[in-house]
Design a protein around this motif. Structure first.
Motif, PDB file in Angstrom:
ATOM      1  N   LYS A  51       0.776  -1.242   0.000  1.00 54.57           N
ATOM      2  CA  LYS A  51       0.000   0.000   0.000  1.00 54.57           C
ATOM      3  C   LYS A  51       0.816   1.305   0.000  1.00 54.57           C
ATOM      4  CE  LYS A  51      -4.106  -2.038   0.896  1.00 54.57           C
ATOM      5  NZ  LYS A  51      -5.316  -1.889   0.088  1.00 54.57           N
ATOM      6  N   TYR A  52       2.033   1.252   0.520  1.00 51.55           N
ATOM      7  CA  TYR A  52       2.776   2.497   0.732  1.00 51.55           C
ATOM      8  C   TYR A  52       3.475   2.893  -0.570  1.00 51.55           C
ATOM      9  CZ  TYR A  52       6.255   5.636   2.938  1.00 51.55           C
ATOM     10  OH  TYR A  52       7.048   6.702   3.283  1.00 51.55           O
ATOM     11  N   GLU A  53       3.175   4.087  -1.066  1.00 54.77           N
ATOM     12  CA  GLU A  53       3.635   4.463  -2.411  1.00 54.77           C
ATOM     13  C   GLU A  53       4.791   5.460  -2.420  1.00 54.77           C
ATOM     14  OE1 GLU A  53       0.172   5.670  -4.612  1.00 54.77           O
ATOM     15  OE2 GLU A  53      -0.354   3.602  -5.063  1.00 54.77           O
ATOM     16  N   GLU A  54       5.219   5.929  -1.270  1.00 55.63           N
ATOM     17  CA  GLU A  54       6.321   6.902  -1.237  1.00 55.63           C
ATOM     18  C   GLU A  54       7.676   6.198  -1.395  1.00 55.63           C
ATOM     19  OE1 GLU A  54       6.330   9.727   2.004  1.00 55.63           O
ATOM     20  OE2 GLU A  54       4.206   9.367   2.401  1.00 55.63           O
ATOM     21  N   THR A  55       8.641   6.922  -1.962  1.00 57.71           N
ATOM     22  CA  THR A  55      10.024   6.416  -1.924  1.00 57.71           C
ATOM     23  C   THR A  55      10.685   6.824  -0.604  1.00 57.71           C
ATOM     24  OG1 THR A  55      10.700   8.381  -3.160  1.00 57.71           O
ATOM     25  CG2 THR A  55      10.420   6.360  -4.419  1.00 57.71           C
ATOM     26  N   ASP A  56      10.222   7.926  -0.019  1.00 57.28           N
ATOM     27  CA  ASP A  56      10.768   8.342   1.278  1.00 57.28           C
ATOM     28  C   ASP A  56      10.510   7.250   2.310  1.00 57.28           C
ATOM     29  OD1 ASP A  56      11.672  10.761   0.362  1.00 57.28           O
ATOM     30  OD2 ASP A  56       9.836  11.857   0.888  1.00 57.28           O
ATOM     31  N   PRO A  57      11.441   7.052   3.238  1.00 63.16           N
ATOM     32  CA  PRO A  57      11.271   5.975   4.216  1.00 63.16           C
ATOM     33  C   PRO A  57      10.155   6.269   5.215  1.00 63.16           C
ATOM     34  CG  PRO A  57      13.217   7.281   4.741  1.00 63.16           C
ATOM     35  CD  PRO A  57      12.696   7.796   3.436  1.00 63.16           C
ATOM     36  N   ILE A  58       9.757   5.232   5.923  1.00 63.83           N
ATOM     37  CA  ILE A  58       8.732   5.376   6.963  1.00 63.83           C
ATOM     38  C   ILE A  58       9.204   4.665   8.229  1.00 63.83           C
ATOM     39  CG2 ILE A  58       7.417   3.378   6.055  1.00 63.83           C
ATOM     40  CD1 ILE A  58       4.844   4.887   7.035  1.00 63.83           C
ATOM     41  N   ILE A  59       9.099   5.359   9.364  1.00 60.32           N
ATOM     42  CA  ILE A  59       9.462   4.781  10.658  1.00 60.32           C
ATOM     43  C   ILE A  59       8.333   3.865  11.122  1.00 60.32           C
ATOM     44  CG2 ILE A  59       9.823   5.315  13.116  1.00 60.32           C
ATOM     45  CD1 ILE A  59      11.186   7.964  12.136  1.00 60.32           C
ATOM     46  N   LEU A  60       8.694   2.630  11.461  1.00 59.24           N
ATOM     47  CA  LEU A  60       7.729   1.675  12.009  1.00 59.24           C
ATOM     48  C   LEU A  60       8.061   1.483  13.479  1.00 59.24           C
ATOM     49  CD1 LEU A  60       7.613  -0.948   9.098  1.00 59.24           C
ATOM     50  CD2 LEU A  60       6.231   1.119   9.403  1.00 59.24           C
ATOM     51  N   SER A  61       7.218   2.039  14.327  1.00 54.06           N
ATOM     52  CA  SER A  61       7.537   2.058  15.754  1.00 54.06           C
ATOM     53  C   SER A  61       6.287   2.219  16.591  1.00 54.06           C
ATOM     54  CB  SER A  61       8.485   3.229  16.056  1.00 54.06           C
ATOM     55  OG  SER A  61       8.687   3.371  17.449  1.00 54.06           O
ATOM     56  N   VAL A  62       6.398   1.774  17.836  1.00 52.64           N
ATOM     57  CA  VAL A  62       5.390   2.119  18.837  1.00 52.64           C
ATOM     58  C   VAL A  62       5.499   3.618  19.115  1.00 52.64           C
ATOM     59  CG1 VAL A  62       5.434  -0.192  19.848  1.00 52.64           C
ATOM     60  CG2 VAL A  62       6.946   1.584  20.779  1.00 52.64           C
ATOM     61  N   SER A  63       4.563   4.156  19.840  1.00 55.71           N
ATOM     62  CA  SER A  63       4.538   5.593  20.119  1.00 55.71           C
ATOM     63  C   SER A  63       5.641   6.007  21.093  1.00 55.71           C
ATOM     64  CB  SER A  63       3.177   5.982  20.700  1.00 55.71           C
ATOM     65  OG  SER A  63       2.158   5.663  19.780  1.00 55.71           O
ATOM     66  N   GLU A  64       5.884   7.315  21.147  1.00 62.60           N
ATOM     67  CA  GLU A  64       6.927   7.849  22.039  1.00 62.60           C
ATOM     68  C   GLU A  64       6.659   7.493  23.497  1.00 62.60           C
ATOM     69  OE1 GLU A  64       7.177  12.142  21.123  1.00 62.60           O
ATOM     70  OE2 GLU A  64       6.284  11.477  19.226  1.00 62.60           O
ATOM     71  N   GLU A  65       5.377   7.524  23.887  1.00 59.46           N
ATOM     72  CA  GLU A  65       5.045   7.257  25.303  1.00 59.46           C
ATOM     73  C   GLU A  65       5.240   5.780  25.666  1.00 59.46           C
ATOM     74  OE1 GLU A  65       1.046   7.878  23.101  1.00 59.46           O
ATOM     75  OE2 GLU A  65       3.066   8.763  23.114  1.00 59.46           O
ATOM     76  N   ASP A  66       5.462   4.917  24.664  1.00 61.38           N
ATOM     77  CA  ASP A  66       5.714   3.492  24.930  1.00 61.38           C
ATOM     78  C   ASP A  66       7.201   3.177  25.079  1.00 61.38           C
ATOM     79  OD1 ASP A  66       2.975   2.763  24.838  1.00 61.38           O
ATOM     80  OD2 ASP A  66       3.033   2.877  22.657  1.00 61.38           O
ATOM     81  N   GLU A  67       8.033   4.203  25.022  1.00 63.86           N
ATOM     82  CA  GLU A  67       9.476   4.015  25.227  1.00 63.86           C
ATOM     83  C   GLU A  67       9.728   3.589  26.681  1.00 63.86           C
ATOM     84  OE1 GLU A  67      13.019   6.655  23.503  1.00 63.86           O
ATOM     85  OE2 GLU A  67      12.027   7.636  25.181  1.00 63.86           O
ATOM     86  N   VAL A  68      10.646   2.618  26.875  1.00 62.25           N
ATOM     87  CA  VAL A  68      10.964   2.151  28.237  1.00 62.25           C
ATOM     88  C   VAL A  68      12.475   2.164  28.449  1.00 62.25           C
ATOM     89  CG1 VAL A  68       8.917   0.668  28.439  1.00 62.25           C
ATOM     90  CG2 VAL A  68      11.070  -0.303  27.566  1.00 62.25           C
ATOM     91  N   SER A  69      12.899   2.186  29.710  1.00 65.46           N
ATOM     92  CA  SER A  69      14.323   2.071  30.022  1.00 65.46           C
ATOM     93  C   SER A  69      14.741   0.612  29.944  1.00 65.46           C
ATOM     94  CB  SER A  69      14.599   2.617  31.425  1.00 65.46           C
ATOM     95  OG  SER A  69      14.062   1.742  32.404  1.00 65.46           O
ATOM     96  N   ILE A  70      16.044   0.384  29.769  1.00 68.28           N
ATOM     97  CA  ILE A  70      16.574  -0.988  29.778  1.00 68.28           C
ATOM     98  C   ILE A  70      16.229  -1.653  31.115  1.00 68.28           C
ATOM     99  CG2 ILE A  70      18.660  -2.417  29.629  1.00 68.28           C
ATOM    100  CD1 ILE A  70      17.832  -1.062  26.955  1.00 68.28           C
ATOM    101  N   LYS A  71      16.290  -0.873  32.199  1.00 61.09           N
ATOM    102  CA  LYS A  71      15.963  -1.439  33.520  1.00 61.09           C
ATOM    103  C   LYS A  71      14.507  -1.933  33.555  1.00 61.09           C
ATOM    104  CE  LYS A  71      15.872  -0.733  38.486  1.00 61.09           C
ATOM    105  NZ  LYS A  71      14.609  -1.514  38.557  1.00 61.09           N
TER     106      LYS A  71
END
Length: 323
Positions: A235-255
């Motif tokens: 479906k994705y028609e751009e040549t520019d890349p796309i980040i595939l990630s969970v949201s910023e608030e789902d970031e966790v520490s290694i701990k």
């Protein structure tokens, strides 16, 4: 949005036996991700060494793909990268150039390549988005691999400018899941920690974690990534890349991730953070706003649940897991 493909697709997945390749294979074969008339070929490094142009051409001539998902790369853990930046640079430049050049010469309709969040500039503002990839040098620890990966984006733009090819790239954040490389020295952070915790539990020894546990990461479960890469292919028609990630608030520490792993594996021993060892990049927070623009309703597997499933897979498949 209209689909790009015309007629049945024959999809060649390089790096098909690795973490992400196995996830895509699972989605295609177990979750009904395959459409009528489609053919999916999952290529392992045993079948062709893509550093070699002759072997790359031979495998493309064997399968004649209409579409390619390019996952193959020379990868390792942070300490291996720090020791061998030149080798990671040269091998990955060769792999990527061989795959893209052969795809071009054989009339492949679309190539989706997999980049990595380590390509982001080391010194930057957060969250980082797709327009900021080339805004400064990557982190010193793995600059060889990072620059080789960045060049895929440069090549995609050049193939579009010169030939109109719709080659694109995805940038996942830290991927983990079944079939990962769980080697303690060479594996990515979560998989290495899972193996370390499993061994510490069996040996009755403390769990020794490299670094302070303070760095923060966005982790994406491999099956979620597999589903998203198939969407990009269709479906994705751009040549520019796309980040595939969970949201910023789902970031966790290694701990926090270590706490989830010790819970999943029922590890009751002592946990020691060795602050004499490098933390690597403290954060590399990525924006998934572009992904959400296209797929506002995509649901990611909750991290604790995904870690539990990965730990269970590792324990069950310990004899076959790469460790």
């Amino acid at each position: 949005m209209s689909e790009i493909k015309v007629g049945p697709m024959r999809v060649l997945v390089t790096g098909g036996s690795g973490l992400v390749g196995k996830a895509i294979e699972h989605v295609v074969q177990q979750e009904g991700g395959k459409l009528d008339g489609e053919e999916w070929i999952f290529l392992s490094s045993k079948e062709a060494d893509l550093v070699d142009i002759g072997q790359t051409r031979a495998v493309f001539e064997k399968y004649h793909p209409t579409h390619v998902i390019h996952l193959a790369a020379k990868v390792g853990g942070i300490y291996q990268h720090m020791k061998e930046n030149l080798q990671f640079l040269r091998d990955n430049i060769k792999i990527n150039d061989n795959v893209l050049d052969t795809a071009h010469k054989m009339g492949v309709t679309k190539v989706v390549s997999c980049l990595s969040s380590c390509i982001f500039p080391d010194k930057t503002s957060y969250p980082i988005d797709e327009t900021m990839i080339h805004n400064g040098p990557p982190h010193d620890s793995n600059f060889g691999y990072s620059y080789a990966k960045r060049m895929i984006d440069v090549q995609n733009r050049a193939y579009f400018q010169q030939y109109g090819h719709r080659y694109t790239a995805v940038i996942p954040t830290n991927v983990f899941g079944p079939y990962d490389n769980f080697n303690i020295e060479k594996g990515h952070v979560l998989s290495a920690l899972i193996n370390k915790t499993y061994k510490a539990k069996n040996d009755g020894t403390p769990l020794n974690v490299c670094g302070s546990g303070a760095p923060r990461r966005q982790f994406i479960y491999s099956l979620d990534l597999g589903r998203l890469i198939i969407w990009v292919l269709r479906k994705y028609e751009e040549t520019d890349p796309i980040i595939l990630s969970v949201s910023e608030e789902d970031e966790v520490s290694i701990k926090e991730a270590v706490d989830m792993i010790t819970k999943a594996l029922d590890f009751k021993g002592e946990v020691h953070f060795d602050t004499s060892l490098s933390d690597g990049q403290m954060k590399k927070t990525a924006s998934n706003a572009k992904l959400r623009h296209y797929l506002p309703d995509f649901t990611f597997t909750p991290l604790e649940e995904a870690i539990k499933m990965t730990c269970d897979w590792f324990v069950t498949n310990n004899d076959i897991a790469r460790s």
